[in-house]
Design an enzyme around this catalytic site. Sequence first.
Site, PDB file in Angstrom:
ATOM      1  CG  HIS A 155      14.498 -11.442  35.593  1.00 53.95           C
ATOM      2  ND1 HIS A 155      15.039 -12.707  35.642  1.00 53.95           N
ATOM      3  CD2 HIS A 155      13.180 -11.585  35.860  1.00 53.95           C
ATOM      4  CE1 HIS A 155      14.086 -13.579  35.907  1.00 53.95           C
ATOM      5  NE2 HIS A 155      12.944 -12.916  36.053  1.00 53.95           N
ATOM      6  CD  GLU A 259      15.061 -12.515  39.223  1.00 55.16           C
ATOM      7  OE1 GLU A 259      14.149 -11.655  39.288  1.00 55.16           O
ATOM      8  OE2 GLU A 259      14.833 -13.727  39.022  1.00 55.16           O
TER       9      GLU A 259
END
Length: 339
Positions: A155, A259
């Site tokens: 992330h 991501e």
Amino acid sequence: MATTAAAMAATSVVVLDRGNNTTCTINLHGATVVSWRVNNQEQLFVSKLASFDGKKAIRGGIPFVFPQFGAWSFGPQHGFARITRWHLERPPDRLHNGDVEAIFSLMDNDFTRSIWNYQFRITYRLILREKELHFHIGVYNPSKELSFTFNMLLHTYLKVPDVRRCQITGLQGCHFIDKTRENALYQEGREVVTVNEWTDRIYQHTPQEHVITNVVSGRKMRLHKYNFPDTVIWNPWIDRSREMSDFGDDEFPNMLCVEAGNVTSPVILLPGTAFEASQILQTYFTLPAIQVSLYYKFIQLEKQSNQLPTIRLESYCPPPYSNSNSLLCMLSDHHRGEC
């Protein structure tokens, strides 16, 4: 008590230091990369309101999402890996070429099995290079009987001066799930993707490389991935920023999440087998065409005279790279004028 707390805080982070003010800091809570500095310039965004209490996920950096992406009926959103303390398998070690690596690991324990009753082992190897950060991940299923499925994602929160000026390549033609529009499926028609509103998209079957422009100091960030077929683009914008207690209301213009992960099709891991994936982040600067032209003229002069003419290196590579190594950095990446 204060001494104990300080000692715990000191041992909760691991620092990779390559020299020349190039470092990477990992918090053992979630094995979250909370800082990556290149020539003392921070590349990652971490919210000023991020929690470091060892309970919540850290808002920013590069949290490790496993075994679930998004809401989870069995446990916390985005799984438990980002809120679990990892083990430092191998402390930072300098390699023969000057790069620095460290290895982290996470195994099933009472907490994880109370949520998700499977055996697993993850190894997470980070390598800090001069202008790159490498991520190598292995997931192993030690069970002799049970298979399991999982999502996994890095992330990554990139630090940017103004998200509205960023462009993301490598998404044209890809289908994406738009979570801001009731998970409707669309196809991306733009050659470069920009973010000018609340954005939460899962791009499917994306290519191995994306380039994000106008990150720190006007540079570019190249994201190269292996075995991560999906790419999530996220920015909460104004209204959603206000809904998060660990995110400043005014911080959304200075971050962009790009991501890499396995999201739409979970990985199936059979007993006794392993899964591997990797990501490389590379920061670089593309010289204007006129400077590249000047550079090649300089090389021709060098070949003719067999010695370096007296020049101002600042003409060829911007600070902080205008030093004795400037010409070397310009030779990188197949002579494309990148440094």
